[in-house]
Design a protein around this motif. Structure first.
Motif, PDB file in Angstrom:
ATOM      1  N   THR A 288      40.811  48.350  44.485  1.00  0.00           N
ATOM      2  CA  THR A 288      41.700  47.763  45.488  1.00  0.00           C
ATOM      3  C   THR A 288      43.079  47.600  44.861  1.00  0.00           C
ATOM      4  O   THR A 288      43.210  47.409  43.652  1.00  0.00           O
ATOM      5  N   ASN A 289      44.119  47.662  45.687  1.00  0.00           N
ATOM      6  CA  ASN A 289      45.482  47.509  45.207  1.00  0.00           C
ATOM      7  C   ASN A 289      45.908  46.058  45.397  1.00  0.00           C
ATOM      8  O   ASN A 289      46.493  45.684  46.412  1.00  0.00           O
ATOM      9  N   THR A 290      45.580  45.257  44.404  1.00  0.00           N
ATOM     10  CA  THR A 290      45.896  43.833  44.440  1.00  0.00           C
ATOM     11  C   THR A 290      47.407  43.615  44.462  1.00  0.00           C
ATOM     12  O   THR A 290      47.898  42.703  45.123  1.00  0.00           O
TER      13      THR A 290
ATOM     14  N   SER B 262      48.833  43.563  47.924  1.00  0.00           N
ATOM     15  CA  SER B 262      48.419  42.336  48.622  1.00  0.00           C
ATOM     16  C   SER B 262      49.238  41.140  48.163  1.00  0.00           C
ATOM     17  O   SER B 262      49.695  40.338  48.982  1.00  0.00           O
TER      18      SER B 262
END
Length: 175
Positions: free
Chosen positions: A145-147, A150
């Motif tokens: 996931t591309n934290t 976010s």
């Protein structure tokens, strides 16, 4: 993969003398983080099952050379919350920088918001450096996931004029 940097700041922060020093420090940090040897250390620390302490240890020596103190105690002594401290702190003229390193719990446990809150209540710091993963993989069988994206979306809202808090700028470094 190069480290990215996104900065959000209050409209009038460029007038602040401290901001110029913080901006200079962020540039030096970004340059260090993007060195091949540093990228390799961070990549080795950012593996499924690891934690932010491994990432923090990968950069600790150089961060301290930039003037940051590791786990500075006493910044929150006026609050009831015991044991609250940043990963790193650096004094900058009349203010300071809290520097937090995150990995797996960044958005799942709202650590990014906790870090922003710590900076908000810290009387000695008005700037936050936050190092978060661009590609977070919790286990070998899961997608990453591309934290970073976010966190940028979440924290950017605090720098819209109607949402200002007592943090003049946040520098989000994505690894």
């Amino acid at each position: 993969m190069k480290i990215e940097l996104t900065c959000y700041h209050q409209d009038d922060v460029q007038k602040d003398n401290d901001y110029k020093k913080v901006l200079e420090c962020s540039s030096k940090l970004l340059s260090y983080l993007n060195q091949e040897s540093t990228l390799k250390k961070i990549d080795q620390a950012n593996q499924p099952g690891s934690n932010s302490l491994l990432v923090q240890n990968a950069i600790k020596k150089e961060v301290q050379k930039l003037g940051f103190i590791s786990e500075k105690n006493g910044l929150f002594s006026q609050y009831v919350t015991k044991g609250l401290r940043p990963d790193y702190f650096k004094r900058v003229n009349e203010s300071g920088i809290l520097f937090e390193v995150e990995r797996g719990k960044t958005t799942q446990n709202n650590m990014d918001l906790l870090d922003l809150w710590k900076c908000h209540i810290c009387e000695e710091a008005h700037y936050l450096f936050l190092l978060v993963p661009k590609a977070l993989k919790q286990s070998p069988n899961r997608n990453s996931t591309n934290t970073y994206n976010s966190v940028c979306g979440r924290l950017g809202t605090f720098f819209e004029k109607q949402n200002y808090i007592d943090v003049k700028a946040v520098f989000i470094f994505g690894y």
